[in-house]
Design a protein around this motif. Structure first.
Motif, short mmCIF file in Angstrom:
data_model
loop_
_atom_site.label_atom_id
_atom_site.label_comp_id
_atom_site.label_asym_id
_atom_site.label_seq_id
_atom_site.Cartn_x
_atom_site.Cartn_y
_atom_site.Cartn_z
N UNK A 41 -1.69 15.34 -4.69
CA UNK A 41 -3.07 14.28 -3.72
C UNK A 41 -2.67 14.05 -2.49
N UNK A 42 -3.85 13.65 -1.27
CA UNK A 42 -3.41 12.38 -0.49
C UNK A 42 -3.89 11.21 -1.42
N UNK A 43 -2.95 10.80 -1.21
CA UNK A 43 -2.84 8.47 -1.35
C UNK A 43 -4.34 8.33 0.31
N UNK A 44 -4.07 8.94 1.01
CA UNK A 44 -5.07 8.32 1.85
C UNK A 44 -6.64 7.93 1.56
N UNK A 45 -6.71 9.52 0.97
CA UNK A 45 -8.52 9.16 0.08
C UNK A 45 -8.79 8.41 -0.31
N UNK A 46 -9.93 7.86 -0.82
CA UNK A 46 -10.16 7.04 -1.78
C UNK A 46 -10.64 8.18 -3.10
N UNK A 47 -11.17 8.90 -3.00
CA UNK A 47 -10.95 9.67 -4.70
C UNK A 47 -9.68 10.69 -4.98
N UNK A 48 -8.13 10.19 -4.47
CA UNK A 48 -7.28 10.25 -4.53
C UNK A 48 -6.52 9.11 -4.78
N UNK A 49 -6.55 7.59 -4.56
CA UNK A 49 -6.16 6.73 -5.50
C UNK A 49 -6.74 6.54 -6.42
N UNK A 50 -5.48 5.76 -7.02
CA UNK A 50 -5.72 4.83 -8.66
C UNK A 50 -5.98 3.76 -9.02
N UNK A 51 -6.43 3.04 -9.53
CA UNK A 51 -5.83 1.52 -9.20
C UNK A 51 -4.16 1.17 -9.94
N UNK A 52 -3.44 2.14 -10.22
CA UNK A 52 -2.12 1.86 -9.80
C UNK A 52 -1.62 1.99 -8.62
N UNK A 53 -2.14 3.11 -7.72
CA UNK A 53 -1.96 2.52 -6.53
C UNK A 53 -2.12 2.23 -5.36
N UNK A 54 -2.91 0.83 -5.75
CA UNK A 54 -3.29 0.25 -5.12
C UNK A 54 -1.94 -1.00 -4.83
N UNK A 55 -2.03 -1.74 -3.87
CA UNK A 55 -0.60 -2.60 -3.55
C UNK A 55 -0.40 -3.87 -4.24
N UNK A 56 0.68 -4.05 -4.41
CA UNK A 56 0.77 -4.74 -5.66
C UNK A 56 2.02 -5.97 -4.80
N UNK A 57 1.78 -7.06 -4.11
CA UNK A 57 2.23 -8.22 -3.16
C UNK A 57 3.70 -8.64 -4.02
N UNK A 58 5.43 -8.47 -3.58
CA UNK A 58 5.84 -8.62 -4.35
C UNK A 58 6.74 -9.08 -3.39
N UNK A 59 8.30 -10.10 -3.17
CA UNK A 59 9.27 -10.69 -3.16
C UNK A 59 10.10 -9.33 -3.09
N UNK A 60 10.91 -9.43 -2.37
CA UNK A 60 12.65 -9.01 -2.27
C UNK A 60 13.01 -8.48 -3.97
N UNK A 70 -4.21 -12.16 -5.52
CA UNK A 70 -4.55 -11.38 -6.35
C UNK A 70 -3.36 -11.81 -7.31
N UNK A 71 -2.37 -12.91 -6.90
CA UNK A 71 -0.55 -13.62 -7.10
C UNK A 71 -0.85 -14.78 -7.51
N UNK A 72 -1.81 -15.22 -7.50
CA UNK A 72 -1.91 -16.96 -7.90
C UNK A 72 -3.18 -16.99 -8.50
N UNK A 73 -2.41 -18.09 -9.97
CA UNK A 73 -3.48 -18.45 -10.99
C UNK A 73 -4.02 -18.98 -10.50
N UNK A 74 -4.99 -19.22 -11.71
CA UNK A 74 -6.50 -20.34 -11.49
C UNK A 74 -5.82 -21.27 -12.02
#
Length: 74
Positions: A41-60, A70-74
């Motif tokens: 599946x081509x991940x550039x299209x919305x119907x092929x993306x899943x929640x797992x495919x979302x970008x998680x911002x992490x350090x090296x 999304x990484x800050x705690x309230x």
């Protein structure tokens, strides 16, 4: 008689072709997936993306980057 038979045959064939070319009914859903050449599946299209495919911002080192909401705690 030949002309009448020929006209009836033409009318029958035209009507048969027009009924054979009907589109899918509105009750059916078409699910087409955009795929790459290798079949995945081509991940550039919305119907092929899943929640797992979302970008998680992490350090090296793998820890969450606190600069992103999304990484800050309230």
């Amino acid at each position: 008689m030949k002309k009448l038979f020929l006209a009836a045959a033409m009318l029958l064939s035209v009507s048969a072709f027009s009924f054979a070319q009907t589109k899918a009914s509105s009750g059916q859903t078409q699910t087409t997936q955009h795929t790459k050449k290798d079949g995945t599946p081509d991940k550039r299209y919305k119907e092929n993306k899943t929640a797992k495919d979302t970008v998680v911002h992490a350090k090296k080192d793998g820890t969450p980057d606190k600069r992103y909401k999304e990484n800050k705690k309230n």
